[in-house]
Enzyme design. Structure first.
Site, PDB file in Angstrom:
ATOM      1  NE  ARG A  48      52.916   8.967  40.304  1.00 16.00           N
ATOM      2  CZ  ARG A  48      52.841   7.541  39.739  1.00 16.00           C
ATOM      3  NH1 ARG A  48      54.048   7.162  40.033  1.00 16.00           N
ATOM      4  NH2 ARG A  48      51.644   7.108  39.641  1.00 16.00           N
ATOM      5  CB  ALA A  50      48.003   2.919  45.501  1.00 15.87           C
ATOM      6  NE  ARG A  91      47.852  12.176  46.427  1.00 17.67           N
ATOM      7  CZ  ARG A  91      48.057  11.619  45.069  1.00 17.67           C
ATOM      8  NH1 ARG A  91      49.283  10.927  45.138  1.00 17.67           N
ATOM      9  NH2 ARG A  91      47.492  11.985  44.061  1.00 17.67           N
ATOM     10  CG  ASP A 239      45.167   5.431  43.506  1.00 16.84           C
ATOM     11  OD1 ASP A 239      45.210   5.236  42.395  1.00 16.84           O
ATOM     12  OD2 ASP A 239      46.321   5.926  43.936  1.00 16.84           O
ATOM     13  CG  ASN A 249      43.798   4.010  38.410  1.00 15.10           C
ATOM     14  OD1 ASN A 249      44.465   3.967  39.289  1.00 15.10           O
ATOM     15  ND2 ASN A 249      43.948   4.043  37.213  1.00 15.10           N
ATOM     16  CE  LYS A 250      46.431  10.372  38.835  1.00 18.25           C
ATOM     17  NZ  LYS A 250      45.981  11.280  39.915  1.00 18.25           N
TER      18      LYS A 250
HETATM   19  O1  MRU Z   1      48.217  10.628  41.769  1.00 22.41           O
HETATM   20  P1  MRU Z   1      48.968   9.542  41.514  1.00 22.41           P
HETATM   21  O2  MRU Z   1      50.145   9.576  40.501  1.00 22.41           O
HETATM   22  O3  MRU Z   1      49.447   8.912  42.937  1.00 22.41           O
HETATM   23  O4  MRU Z   1      48.046   8.482  40.909  1.00 22.41           O
HETATM   24  C1  MRU Z   1      48.434   7.044  40.658  1.00 22.41           C
HETATM   25  C2  MRU Z   1      47.544   6.308  40.162  1.00 22.41           C
HETATM   26  O5  MRU Z   1      46.500   6.587  39.988  1.00 22.41           O
HETATM   27  C3  MRU Z   1      47.945   4.793  39.832  1.00 22.41           C
HETATM   28  O6  MRU Z   1      47.123   4.270  38.571  1.00 22.41           O
HETATM   29  C4  MRU Z   1      47.541   3.990  41.128  1.00 22.41           C
HETATM   30  O7  MRU Z   1      48.169   4.423  42.136  1.00 22.41           O
HETATM   31  C5  MRU Z   1      47.731   2.547  40.983  1.00 22.41           C
HETATM   32  S1  MRU Z   1      49.113   1.740  40.530  1.00 22.41           S
HETATM   33  C6  MRU Z   1      50.364   1.744  41.316  1.00 22.41           C
END
Ligand code: MRU
Length: 347
Positions: A48, A50, A91, A239, A249-250
């Site tokens: 996981r 991005a 995804r 992302d 983002n998350k």
């Molecule tokens: O659901 P995930 O764990 O894939 O979410 C990841 C994030 O939200 C990260 O902050 C994002 O991918 C950017 S950093 C590499």
């Protein structure tokens, strides 16, 4: 650091992924031989973040091209199309996935008249290039971003944006690692990041491994920690970033951007150019992944909500450009965050 993503062998090899769902207590590797295994690993968050999703998908394409020797070019192209279309459904939010798959398709398309075997070898080269470039982009973001942090800063971060989320040192965490290594004496506050605890399970673990002083907090504590004056900068990854700088983002990141603004704390987003989606004018059209209720109702390995409890589980939100002090990319820092400046820096 343990390798998050590794292609084993030549073009007919397989993808080895560190299963991030087992961290921080166990180190388990997944050997993916088929597109179905790669798809499942991405969907269940074994891999996981991005950029890591993009790199894994690029290698994942190779797992769908095993029969290459025995096929003619038309059949090979059809297999390539099938595996790319399939992996693109794993995804929806991280644009790096689509960016990497498009790049693999484009490279194959350029090999007019080449034999399937030669195209497959070229695709392995391209997947390797995507991985190497990602590593270089992480290093550059670290260098640019570290300049923005001051001696002794408290830095709050969310989710996991480190070596586990990329092929290199990370995005936001690369900045943190670079500032730490430059002797800036920073202290990191890591949000645990509900519902899947990427902050607690993965970021706290990575920070420990790298010897960065850090404190784990529950997401609901961020406002108070800011109010207490412990945080001088917030830095997250992204992302997908729209042309105007709105950054998905998350889930929880939007709230942090509002909180940072209210407390007059700079809010930085670190992301490579592969995370920008210039086809979207603003963050309004970024697709937000909806995940299963069980992630909320059984979050800690046991039932934590009543049976049949209704839930809402968006995995991402969007921090508006107006709340973002600067975007840190491998090409430089975008500040202030405007469509014009995004275009100027990304070229
Ligand atoms: O659901 P995930 O764990 O894939 O979410 C990841 C994030 O939200 C990260 O902050 C994002 O991918 C950017 S950093 C590499």
């Amino acid at each position: 650091m343990i390798k998050t993503i590794e292609w084993i062998g030549e073009a007919d090899g397989h993808l080895r992924l560190l299963d991030q769902t087992a961290l921080p207590t166990e180190t388990v590797f997944l050997d993916c031989e088929t597109p179905e295994q790669v798809y499942a690993a991405i969907q269940r968050l074994s891999v996981r973040g991005a950029p890591a999703i993009g790199v894994s998908a690029a290698y994942g394409v190779l797992t769908g091209l095993r029969e290459a020797e025995s096929q003619d070019r038309a059949a090979f192209d059809a297999a390539l199309d099938k595996v790319c279309t399939y992996l693109a459904e794993s995804r929806p939010t991280a644009v790096n996935l689509f960016w990497a798959l498009d790049r693999m398709r484009r490279v194959a398309g350029e090999q007019t008249g080449a034999e399937p075997l030669a195209v497959r070898n070229r695709l392995l080269e391209e997947a390797r290039a995507i991985e190497i470039e990602d590593r270089e982009m992480c290093a550059a973001m670290g260098r640019f971003g570290a300049e923005l942090l001051n001696q002794g800063d408290g830095v709050l971060t969310h989710c996991n944006t480190g070596a586990l989320a990329t092929a290199g040192d990370g995005t936001a965490l690369a900045v943190i690692f670079a500032a730490h290594e430059a002797g800036k004496g920073i202290h990191v506050y890591a949000d645990e990041t509900r519902p899947l605890l990427q902050g607690a399970r993965l970021t706290a673990w990575e920070l420990q491994q790298r010897g960065v002083p850090s404190t784990l907090i529950c997401d609901s504590m961020a406002a108070w920690v800011m109010k207490e004056g412990r945080v001088q900068a917030v830095i997250t990854g992204s992302d997908r970033i729209a042309a105007n700088g709105d950054a998905a983002n998350k889930i929880g990141t939007y709230g942090l951007s509002v909180l940072a603004k209210a407390h007059k704390i700079p809010f930085y987003v670190a992301a490579p150019s592969s995370t920008f989606d210039m086809s979207l004018e603003s963050g309004e059209s970024i697709p937000i992944e909806q995940r299963k209720s069980i992630e909320i109702t059984n979050g800690f390995g046991k039932q934590t909500a009543p049976d049949n409890c209704q839930t809402y589980n968006p995995a991402f939100d969007v921090a508006p450009a107006e709340n973002i002090t600067a975007l840190i990319t491998e090409k430089g820092v975008i500040q202030p965050v405007t469509t014009e400046n995004v275009k100027k820096v990304l070229g």
